[in-house]
Scaffold this motif. Structure first.
Motif, short mmCIF file in Angstrom:
data_model
loop_
_atom_site.label_atom_id
_atom_site.label_comp_id
_atom_site.label_asym_id
_atom_site.label_seq_id
_atom_site.Cartn_x
_atom_site.Cartn_y
_atom_site.Cartn_z
N LEU A 114 -46.29 -44.10 -22.94
CA LEU A 114 -45.91 -42.68 -22.82
C LEU A 114 -45.22 -42.20 -24.10
O LEU A 114 -45.43 -41.07 -24.55
N ALA A 115 -44.42 -43.07 -24.69
CA ALA A 115 -43.75 -42.71 -25.95
C ALA A 115 -44.79 -42.46 -27.04
O ALA A 115 -44.66 -41.52 -27.85
N ARG A 116 -45.84 -43.27 -27.06
CA ARG A 116 -46.90 -43.06 -28.06
C ARG A 116 -47.66 -41.77 -27.78
O ARG A 116 -48.05 -41.05 -28.70
N ILE A 117 -47.88 -41.46 -26.51
CA ILE A 117 -48.56 -40.21 -26.18
C ILE A 117 -47.73 -39.02 -26.65
O ILE A 117 -48.25 -38.07 -27.24
N LEU A 118 -46.43 -39.10 -26.39
CA LEU A 118 -45.54 -38.01 -26.82
C LEU A 118 -45.68 -37.78 -28.33
O LEU A 118 -45.66 -36.64 -28.80
N SER A 119 -45.86 -38.86 -29.07
CA SER A 119 -45.90 -38.75 -30.53
C SER A 119 -47.14 -38.02 -31.04
O SER A 119 -47.18 -37.64 -32.21
N VAL A 120 -48.14 -37.83 -30.20
CA VAL A 120 -49.33 -37.09 -30.64
C VAL A 120 -49.56 -35.82 -29.81
O VAL A 120 -50.54 -35.10 -30.04
N ALA A 121 -48.68 -35.54 -28.87
CA ALA A 121 -48.86 -34.39 -27.98
C ALA A 121 -48.49 -33.09 -28.68
O ALA A 121 -47.62 -33.08 -29.56
N PRO A 122 -49.14 -31.98 -28.28
CA PRO A 122 -48.71 -30.68 -28.79
C PRO A 122 -47.32 -30.33 -28.24
O PRO A 122 -46.94 -30.80 -27.16
N ARG A 123 -46.60 -29.54 -28.98
CA ARG A 123 -45.20 -29.21 -28.63
C ARG A 123 -45.07 -28.68 -27.21
O ARG A 123 -44.12 -29.03 -26.50
N HIS A 124 -46.04 -27.88 -26.75
CA HIS A 124 -45.87 -27.28 -25.42
C HIS A 124 -46.10 -28.27 -24.28
O HIS A 124 -45.91 -27.91 -23.12
N HIS A 125 -46.46 -29.50 -24.60
CA HIS A 125 -46.53 -30.55 -23.57
C HIS A 125 -45.27 -31.42 -23.53
O HIS A 125 -45.14 -32.29 -22.67
N PHE A 126 -44.35 -31.19 -24.46
CA PHE A 126 -43.16 -32.06 -24.56
C PHE A 126 -42.32 -32.06 -23.27
O PHE A 126 -41.86 -33.11 -22.85
N ASP A 127 -42.10 -30.88 -22.69
CA ASP A 127 -41.20 -30.82 -21.52
C ASP A 127 -41.64 -31.78 -20.43
O ASP A 127 -40.82 -32.54 -19.88
N VAL A 128 -42.91 -31.74 -20.10
CA VAL A 128 -43.42 -32.57 -19.01
C VAL A 128 -43.32 -34.06 -19.40
O VAL A 128 -42.88 -34.90 -18.60
N LEU A 129 -43.71 -34.38 -20.63
CA LEU A 129 -43.72 -35.78 -21.05
C LEU A 129 -42.31 -36.34 -21.19
O LEU A 129 -42.03 -37.49 -20.80
N LEU A 130 -41.40 -35.52 -21.70
CA LEU A 130 -40.00 -35.98 -21.81
C LEU A 130 -39.38 -36.16 -20.42
O LEU A 130 -38.59 -37.08 -20.20
N GLY A 131 -39.78 -35.30 -19.49
CA GLY A 131 -39.34 -35.48 -18.10
C GLY A 131 -39.83 -36.81 -17.56
O GLY A 131 -39.11 -37.53 -16.86
N GLY A 132 -41.06 -37.15 -17.89
CA GLY A 132 -41.64 -38.42 -17.45
C GLY A 132 -40.89 -39.60 -18.05
O GLY A 132 -40.60 -40.59 -17.35
N LEU A 133 -40.54 -39.50 -19.32
CA LEU A 133 -39.81 -40.60 -19.96
C LEU A 133 -38.42 -40.76 -19.34
O LEU A 133 -37.94 -41.88 -19.15
N THR A 134 -37.79 -39.64 -19.01
CA THR A 134 -36.46 -39.70 -18.39
C THR A 134 -36.56 -40.39 -17.02
O THR A 134 -35.71 -41.21 -16.66
N ALA A 135 -37.61 -40.05 -16.28
CA ALA A 135 -37.81 -40.68 -14.97
C ALA A 135 -38.03 -42.19 -15.14
O ALA A 135 -37.58 -42.99 -14.32
N LEU A 136 -38.71 -42.57 -16.20
CA LEU A 136 -38.98 -43.99 -16.44
C LEU A 136 -37.70 -44.74 -16.81
O LEU A 136 -37.53 -45.91 -16.46
N LYS A 137 -36.80 -44.06 -17.50
CA LYS A 137 -35.50 -44.69 -17.81
C LYS A 137 -34.83 -45.10 -16.50
O LYS A 137 -34.38 -46.24 -16.33
N ASP A 138 -34.80 -44.16 -15.57
CA ASP A 138 -34.20 -44.42 -14.26
C ASP A 138 -34.97 -45.52 -13.51
O ASP A 138 -34.38 -46.41 -12.90
N GLU A 139 -36.28 -45.45 -13.61
CA GLU A 139 -37.12 -46.39 -12.87
C GLU A 139 -36.94 -47.83 -13.36
O GLU A 139 -36.86 -48.77 -12.56
N LEU A 140 -36.86 -48.01 -14.66
CA LEU A 140 -36.68 -49.37 -15.21
C LEU A 140 -35.34 -49.95 -14.77
O LEU A 140 -35.25 -51.13 -14.41
N ASN A 141 -34.30 -49.12 -14.77
CA ASN A 141 -32.99 -49.60 -14.33
C ASN A 141 -33.01 -49.91 -12.83
O ASN A 141 -32.42 -50.89 -12.36
N TRP A 142 -33.70 -49.08 -12.08
CA TRP A 142 -33.85 -49.28 -10.63
C TRP A 142 -34.58 -50.60 -10.33
O TRP A 142 -34.19 -51.36 -9.46
#
Ligand code: HMH
Length: 207
Positions: free
Chosen positions: A56-84
């Motif tokens: 997902l981090a690699r996808i973010l690195s090539v995504a258009p700016r207007h897709h950032f919100d959704v992808l960054l939300g996904g990464l934040t959820a994954l932070k929580d998920e890995l700790n969980w």
């Protein structure tokens, strides 16, 4: 003619069904899954999510700016998920320091290969991976304890909304993609479906 995510699903309905309806999930609902089988899935899925986070981090690195919100939300959820996952593993006295089973390893390698595909293909693949878990854990209906929180993590309606946003982003990209790239996106969904089916099956393999 542009293809959409929903059209891809419809074309491969049978494969998609096998990716999202599996004896593992049914066993969680019926209480027939053994702790060993469940734990096998748990530690392998943790390994997978680590690699998925990198993807997902690699996808973010090539995504258009207007897709950032959704992808960054996904990464934040994954932070929580890995700790969980680490908390759940500790509760079950499981070491997460295990090697990947073959299916997990191959699926991880497939995620790595995403980086060499056009963003439209990556966006479609990302959507398919998340949809598989959203539907897989949601379709059985209420899953009793001790697995309720596992089902809720991916089956919850907030996650369904996230998956819909991923679908919109993928559809937007497919709408501007060449026929070849659309075909590659479709093939990616097929491969994701096959890996998802095999991933559930790992719980029944010797560890
Ligand atoms: C195998 N597919 C697999 N594991 C997951 N955690 C997801 C999809 C959803 O993130």
């Amino acid at each position: 003619m542009t293809i959409t995510c929903q059209e891809i699903l419809k074309t491969h309905e049978h494969l998609w069904q096998e990716a999202t309806v599996h004896p593992f999930l049914d066993g969680c609902k019926q209480g027939t899954i053994t702790p060993e089988q469940f734990n096998t899935w748990l530690v392998q899925d943790y390994q997978f999510v680590v690699e998925f986070t990198r993807m997902l981090a690699r996808i973010l690195s090539v995504a258009p700016r207007h897709h950032f919100d959704v992808l960054l939300g996904g990464l934040t959820a994954l932070k929580d998920e890995l700790n969980w996952f680490q908390v759940k593993a500790a509760e079950r006295n499981l070491s997460l320091d295990v090697s990947k089973q073959r299916t997990c390893e191959e699926y991880s390698q497939f995620l790595e290969s995403f980086a060499r595909t056009p963003y439209a293909v990556q966006a479609t693949g990302l959507w398919a991976v998340e949809l598989a878990y959203n539907q897989g854990w949601q379709l059985p209906g209420h899953i009793p304890e001790p697995y309720t929180e596992f089902a809720d993590r991916w089956g919850n309606l907030g996650f369904t909304d996230y998956v819909k946003l991923l679908e919109q982003q993928a559809d937007e990209m497919l709408g501007n993609a060449s026929p070849d790239i659309q075909k590659e996106a479709e093939e990616t969904v097929i491969t994701v479906a096959q890996f998802e089916k095999a991933f559930w099956q790992m719980a029944f393999n010797a560890t």
